[in-house]
Write an enzyme that holds these catalytic residues in place. Structure first.
Site, short mmCIF file in Angstrom:
data_model
loop_
_atom_site.label_atom_id
_atom_site.label_comp_id
_atom_site.label_asym_id
_atom_site.label_seq_id
_atom_site.Cartn_x
_atom_site.Cartn_y
_atom_site.Cartn_z
N ASP A 41 0.75 -1.40 0.16
CA ASP A 41 -0.15 -0.26 0.26
C ASP A 41 1.38 1.71 -0.29
O ASP A 41 1.77 1.09 0.61
CB ASP A 41 -0.65 -0.09 1.78
CG ASP A 41 -2.35 0.80 0.81
OD1 ASP A 41 -3.29 0.26 1.44
OD2 ASP A 41 -1.75 1.89 1.18
N ASP A 76 4.77 1.59 -4.01
CA ASP A 76 3.41 2.83 -5.11
C ASP A 76 2.89 1.67 -6.10
O ASP A 76 3.94 1.73 -6.45
CB ASP A 76 3.58 4.59 -5.33
CG ASP A 76 2.57 5.31 -6.09
OD1 ASP A 76 1.85 4.01 -7.00
OD2 ASP A 76 3.10 6.51 -6.09
N VAL A 77 1.82 0.97 -6.57
CA VAL A 77 1.71 0.54 -7.74
C VAL A 77 2.33 1.56 -8.66
O VAL A 77 2.20 1.20 -10.39
CB VAL A 77 0.28 -0.18 -7.75
CG1 VAL A 77 0.37 -1.10 -7.10
CG2 VAL A 77 -0.67 0.98 -8.10
N TYR A 128 -12.88 8.17 -13.38
CA TYR A 128 -11.97 6.51 -12.92
C TYR A 128 -13.26 5.63 -13.95
O TYR A 128 -12.83 5.12 -13.68
CB TYR A 128 -13.43 7.10 -11.68
CG TYR A 128 -13.31 5.95 -10.79
CD1 TYR A 128 -12.82 5.05 -9.64
CD2 TYR A 128 -14.32 4.97 -10.69
CE1 TYR A 128 -12.82 4.16 -8.96
CE2 TYR A 128 -14.73 3.83 -9.88
CZ TYR A 128 -13.43 3.55 -9.26
OH TYR A 128 -14.05 2.58 -8.89
N LYS A 165 -11.65 2.47 -15.46
CA LYS A 165 -12.05 1.36 -14.76
C LYS A 165 -12.28 0.54 -16.15
O LYS A 165 -12.45 -0.74 -16.18
CB LYS A 165 -13.47 1.20 -14.16
CG LYS A 165 -13.09 1.67 -12.69
CD LYS A 165 -11.74 0.81 -11.53
CE LYS A 165 -11.36 0.93 -10.39
NZ LYS A 165 -10.83 0.17 -9.73
P1 NAI Z 1 -9.90 2.08 0.19
O1 NAI Z 1 -9.59 3.17 -0.32
O2 NAI Z 1 -10.24 1.64 1.39
O3 NAI Z 1 -8.23 1.29 0.03
C1 NAI Z 1 -7.74 1.35 -1.31
C2 NAI Z 1 -5.94 1.09 -0.90
O4 NAI Z 1 -5.26 1.83 -1.93
C3 NAI Z 1 -6.07 1.80 0.29
O5 NAI Z 1 -5.74 1.73 0.43
C4 NAI Z 1 -4.87 3.26 -0.91
O6 NAI Z 1 -3.72 4.26 -0.26
C5 NAI Z 1 -4.30 1.94 -1.40
N1 NAI Z 1 -3.51 2.50 -2.50
C6 NAI Z 1 -4.08 4.22 -3.65
N2 NAI Z 1 -3.51 4.00 -4.30
C7 NAI Z 1 -2.46 3.54 -4.39
C8 NAI Z 1 -1.07 3.35 -5.02
N3 NAI Z 1 -1.39 4.23 -5.83
N4 NAI Z 1 -0.19 2.46 -4.72
C9 NAI Z 1 -0.17 1.12 -3.58
N5 NAI Z 1 -1.93 1.54 -2.49
C10 NAI Z 1 -2.71 2.41 -2.77
O7 NAI Z 1 -10.72 1.61 -1.67
P2 NAI Z 1 -11.58 0.02 -1.54
O8 NAI Z 1 -12.66 0.62 -1.99
O9 NAI Z 1 -11.42 -0.90 -0.76
O10 NAI Z 1 -10.94 0.08 -3.14
C11 NAI Z 1 -10.14 -1.48 -3.49
C12 NAI Z 1 -10.44 -0.92 -5.18
O11 NAI Z 1 -12.17 -1.09 -4.88
C13 NAI Z 1 -10.44 0.04 -5.98
O12 NAI Z 1 -9.60 -0.40 -7.34
C14 NAI Z 1 -11.88 0.78 -6.50
O13 NAI Z 1 -11.49 1.67 -7.35
C15 NAI Z 1 -12.57 -0.64 -6.27
N6 NAI Z 1 -14.07 -0.92 -5.74
C16 NAI Z 1 -14.37 0.06 -5.23
C17 NAI Z 1 -15.73 0.33 -4.99
C18 NAI Z 1 -16.16 1.34 -3.02
O14 NAI Z 1 -17.53 1.82 -3.38
N7 NAI Z 1 -15.49 1.13 -2.34
C19 NAI Z 1 -16.63 -0.07 -5.60
C20 NAI Z 1 -16.04 -0.49 -6.74
C21 NAI Z 1 -14.52 -1.21 -7.14
#
Ligand code: NAI
Length: 253
Positions: free
Chosen positions: A39, A65-66, A155, A159
């Site tokens: 992360d 960082d990805v 976004y 996606k």
């Molecule tokens: P979240 O914000 O709870 O977790 C995402 C994590 O990714 C965070 O800990 C963040 O620090 C990390 N992150 C962000 N940029 C990064 C980078 N450059 N390198 C490494 N880590 C990084 O969000 P969530 O909801 O768990 O999201 C996970 C996936 O699910 C994402 O791809 C999001 O687009 C997708 N998603 C989420 C939805 C929602 O309603 N929460 C709905 C549809 C898709």
């Protein structure tokens, strides 16, 4: 939960400090995998370490960082010569900015994290998977991969792009044993709200029109992790190039 589902496997999970990535890392570790999580957020990583310790679950966490090729190379190197599963989960939202309002910095960062990141990670593990005769890549896409009513333009574009990445991997590497699939969540209760706060209220209001019909209550992150884990497992051995909506029916609205 099948505690031996991933026994002996090595899994990389991005975005493992929060939300769906955290739930995926927890689940896959409990199901037997050696999980290497990354992360970009140090505070979230510290909290995640505490969560894993509380549950007595071993997950190797590292800051990466990805979007950075150096970070990706370092992350994959920690797995030595074996990666069976890659879960591309890290992602950010775009403040619901429609095209007329989106700034270049938001566009570039959202595309970098949500599309270029999974490309870099997937590219890095392909040689390792080929050398071992196969592997599974699961990418968390979104309801925004198939419609425009879930987010702003950056976004949605990122996606939609991820689906092309997922299918291209499936098409070119399926014959060599690598499966690539996507899970498309609807609303999920996570920390992603930090980049979801609408800066253009009417755009968010339009999105909520369809969300309110079919996806009024955000799902628990583990419900999405369940789908990720299944697609990563041998139980899904005949599933390749699939896009699995996991959205409480929102996609049918
Ligand atoms: P979240 O914000 O709870 O977790 C995402 C994590 O990714 C965070 O800990 C963040 O620090 C990390 N992150 C962000 N940029 C990064 C980078 N450059 N390198 C490494 N880590 C990084 O969000 P969530 O909801 O768990 O999201 C996970 C996936 O699910 C994402 O791809 C999001 O687009 C997708 N998603 C989420 C939805 C929602 O309603 N929460 C709905 C549809 C898709």
């Amino acid at each position: 939960m099948d505690k031996s589902r991933h026994t002996g496997k090595v899994a990389i999970v991005t975005g493992a400090a929060n939300g769906i990535g955290l739930a995926t890392a927890l689940r896959m570790a409990k199901e037997g995998a050696r999980v290497i999580g990354c992360d970009v957020n140090e505070h979230a990583l510290a909290a995640a370490r505490a969560t894993f310790a509380e549950q007595a679950v071993e997950v190797e966490l590292t800051k990466a960082d990805v979007t950075s090729q150096d970070d990706v190379d370092r992350l994959v190197a920690t797995a030595a010569d074996r990666v069976d599963v890659l879960a591309n989960v890290a992602g950010i939202m775009d403040f619901f900015l429609p095209l007329g309002d989106v700034d270049d910095a938001t566009w570039d960062r959202v595309l970098a994290v949500n599309l270029t990141g999974p490309m870099r990670l997937s590219r890095a593990v392909i040689p390792l998977m080929l050398a071992r005769g196969g592997g599974a890549i699961v990418t968390v896409a979104s309801k925004a991969s198939v419609s425009a009513g879930a987010s702003g333009v950056a976004y949605t574009a990122s996606k939609h792009g991820v689906i092309g990445l997922v299918k291209s991997i499936a098409y070119f590497y399926g014959p060599q044993g690598i499966r690539s699939n996507a899970v498309l969540p609807g609303a999920v209760a996570t920390a992603i709200g930090a980049t979801a706060a609408p800066r253009v209220p009417w755009a968010m209001e339009r999105a909520q029109l369809s969300m309110a019909t079919m996806n009024p209550t955000p799902a628990d992150p583990d419900t999405i992790a369940t789908a990720v884990s299944w697609l990563a497992s041998d139980e899904a051995s005949n599933v390749n190039g699939a896009t699995l909506l996991d959205d409480g029916g929102w996609g049918s609205a």
